[in-house]
Design an enzyme around this catalytic site. Structure first.
Site, short mmCIF file in Angstrom:
data_model
loop_
_atom_site.label_atom_id
_atom_site.label_comp_id
_atom_site.label_asym_id
_atom_site.label_seq_id
_atom_site.Cartn_x
_atom_site.Cartn_y
_atom_site.Cartn_z
N HIS A 80 0.87 -1.16 -0.13
CA HIS A 80 -0.01 0.00 0.02
C HIS A 80 1.12 1.38 -0.09
CE1 HIS A 80 -3.51 2.71 0.70
NE2 HIS A 80 -2.70 3.33 1.43
N ASP A 159 -15.25 1.92 7.97
CA ASP A 159 -14.31 3.10 7.61
C ASP A 159 -14.99 4.10 6.60
OD1 ASP A 159 -11.58 4.15 7.10
OD2 ASP A 159 -11.73 3.29 5.20
N ARG A 166 -14.98 12.10 9.27
CA ARG A 166 -13.95 12.83 9.76
C ARG A 166 -13.49 13.83 8.64
NH1 ARG A 166 -9.90 8.24 8.91
NH2 ARG A 166 -8.30 9.70 9.38
N SER A 181 -7.65 3.06 9.57
CA SER A 181 -8.44 3.07 8.34
C SER A 181 -7.64 2.37 7.26
CB SER A 181 -8.32 4.65 8.10
OG SER A 181 -8.82 4.89 6.54
N LYS A 185 -8.51 -1.70 5.63
CA LYS A 185 -8.82 -2.03 4.30
C LYS A 185 -7.94 -3.03 3.52
CE LYS A 185 -9.00 2.44 3.67
NZ LYS A 185 -9.37 3.84 3.47
N1 URA Z 1 -6.28 7.31 3.39
C1 URA Z 1 -7.18 6.32 3.97
O1 URA Z 1 -7.38 5.49 3.54
N2 URA Z 1 -7.78 6.55 5.47
C2 URA Z 1 -7.21 7.78 5.96
O2 URA Z 1 -7.97 8.11 7.29
C3 URA Z 1 -6.54 8.63 5.42
C4 URA Z 1 -6.16 8.55 4.28
#
Ligand code: URA
Ligand code: CA
Length: 431
Positions: A80, A159, A166, A181, A185
């Site tokens: 990632h 999320d 947020r 977060s 994923k």
């Molecule tokens: N990218 C994400 O996937 N989540 C976040 O909280 C910030 C950046």
């Protein structure tokens, strides 16, 4: 929920049950946005302990579907990147590590940004598509070591909802919330092990090196606490990575890099991240051994061959690998000429990205159409000397009038009369 907000507000540690309750009830709508807003603000100021972060991550993983990759042989390592401009690493790393036997089972999206996502980029190869069944996806990874499928299912709905909240409550910028977060994923998508490329600098989400290190460490700690071996590299995003920014242009850049003829910064970062992937997949015992395996497949043609097989298996025209000029081409090629001579001292990554988006290389809104052919090729990077009138950037456009793009680029690139050192590419690694 009032008690839990109060507990976090006062800096106490929440239990596993409390965190799972909050996420479950928020996802189902039993906890309203106004209470969750107060909670995230409490987290913003009080932070979270290592255990709280790990529990928050797993609570979000279990808020929706998880992908089961257990039928794929070997350790599934995902990569990632926290995002940047012209970041062609995914296109290179997939075939590169697959060529040494690391299974790459990539689920990817489109998303918003300066250029398209990995899927958009790959779709510039005629015929290539990601609409394949799960069963076929698994068979392809077992056979060719690499396949890419479009995002499907209901992954980490907690999320999605929380990120949206947020965004409008000034609580995006919290290390525990960002780290959980991102990690949720990756884990929901089936990763056994994770390599993170945390970008730092003007074009990155984290502009400051200390913040980037802290985010990297937070994610590595979460991964290791929840049983996914995780490593992170902190890499430069003060200027764009490589030369190409655009969809088809980046596919061509990936082809060049897989044959060992790519930009040195892109190649170096891919070899570094790739070595960690090979190590975590247990295909090599040391980083040095992993790196030599990758260098070998770049020079003997196996990496490129793997790309071709992968593209053809998903309907793509594999001949682009040998003839990249069959990728979509823009109508107008314009050079951005240096207005003075000197050393390139700044190429502000995010504003170069905006210039690419103005050409149509990326999506400003979910509905925008991407033009796969357009984009930018940087002819100079920070530290290079340029003569007056020499090209700084080659602009590939389908519009005739690109004054706005040229102005944007001129304001993103600075030239200095004194010598400038190229920025460091890799600042740190977190294991
Ligand atoms: N990218 C994400 O996937 N989540 C976040 O909280 C910030 C950046
Ligand atoms: Ca690039």
């Amino acid at each position: 929920m009032v008690d839990l907000i109060e507990k976090k507000r006062d800096g106490q540690e929440l239990t596993k049950e409390e965190i799972h309750h909050i996420i479950k009830a928020y996802t189902s709508g039993d906890i309203p946005d106004y209470q969750m807003s107060a909670f995230t603000m409490a987290v913003y100021f009080q932070g979270m302990t290592d255990n709280e972060r790990a529990e928050l991550t797993m609570a979000m993983v279990h808020s929706g579907d998880t992908i089961d990759l257990s039928e794929i042989q070997g350790i599934k390592v995902d990569k990632h990147s926290t995002g940047g401009v012209g970041d062609t690493t995914t296109l290179v790393l997939g075939p590169l590590v697959a060529a040494v036997g690391v299974p790459v089972a990539k689920m990817s999206g489109r998303g918003l940004g300066h250029t398209g996502g990995t899927i958009d980029k790959l779709e510039s190869v005629p015929g290539f598509h990601v609409e394949i069944e799960n069963k076929q996806f698994i068979e392809l990874v077992n056979k060719n070591k690499i396949a890419v499928i479009g995002q499907s299912g209901n992954l980490t709905p907690a999320d999605k909802k929380l990120y949206g909240l947020r965004d409008v409550t000034a609580t995006v910028n919290s290390i525990p919330l960002i780290a959980s977060s991102i990690m949720s994923k990756k884990i929901a998508a089936g990763a056994d092990a994770i390599v993170l490329d945390v970008k730092t600098g003007a074009g990155a989400f984290m502009k400051d090196l200390e913040d980037s290190k802290e985010l990297a460490k937070a994610m590595v700690d979460i991964g290791n606490l929840v049983g996914r071996r995780t490593m992170a590299v902190i890499s430069d995003m003060s200027q764009p990575l490589g030369y190409a920014i655009g969809n088809a242009l980046e596919v061509k850049e990936a082809i060049d890099t897989l044959s060992g003829k790519g930009p040195t910064d892109l190649e170096e970062l891919c070899l570094t991240l790739g070595s960690y992937m090979v190590l975590l997949a247990e295909k090599a015992k040391t980083l040095d051994e992993a790196r030599s395996m990758l260098v070998e497949v770049m020079s003997n043609g196996d990496a490129l061959k793997t790309l071709k097989i992968f593209l053809e298996a998903q309907g793509g025209d594999g001949s682009v690998v040998d003839h990249p000029d069959t990728l979509p081409q823009a109508k107008f090629i314009v050079e951005l000429e240096a207005e003075q001579e000197g050393y390139v001292s700044e190429i502000i990554a995010d504003s170069v990205g905006t210039a690419a988006m103005l050409l149509g290389a990326g999506r400003a809104t979910k509905e925008s159409q991407i033009d796969l052919a357009v984009g930018l090729i940087l002819n100079k990077k920070i530290g290079d000397f340029v003569k007056k009138g020499e090209s700084l950037v080659t602009i590939h456009s389908n519009q005739e009038n690109i004054d706005d793009v040229m102005n944007k680029l001129y304001s993103s690139i600075s030239i200095s009369s004194s010598e400038v050192k190229a920025p460091k590419l890799i600042y740190a690694t977190v294991e």
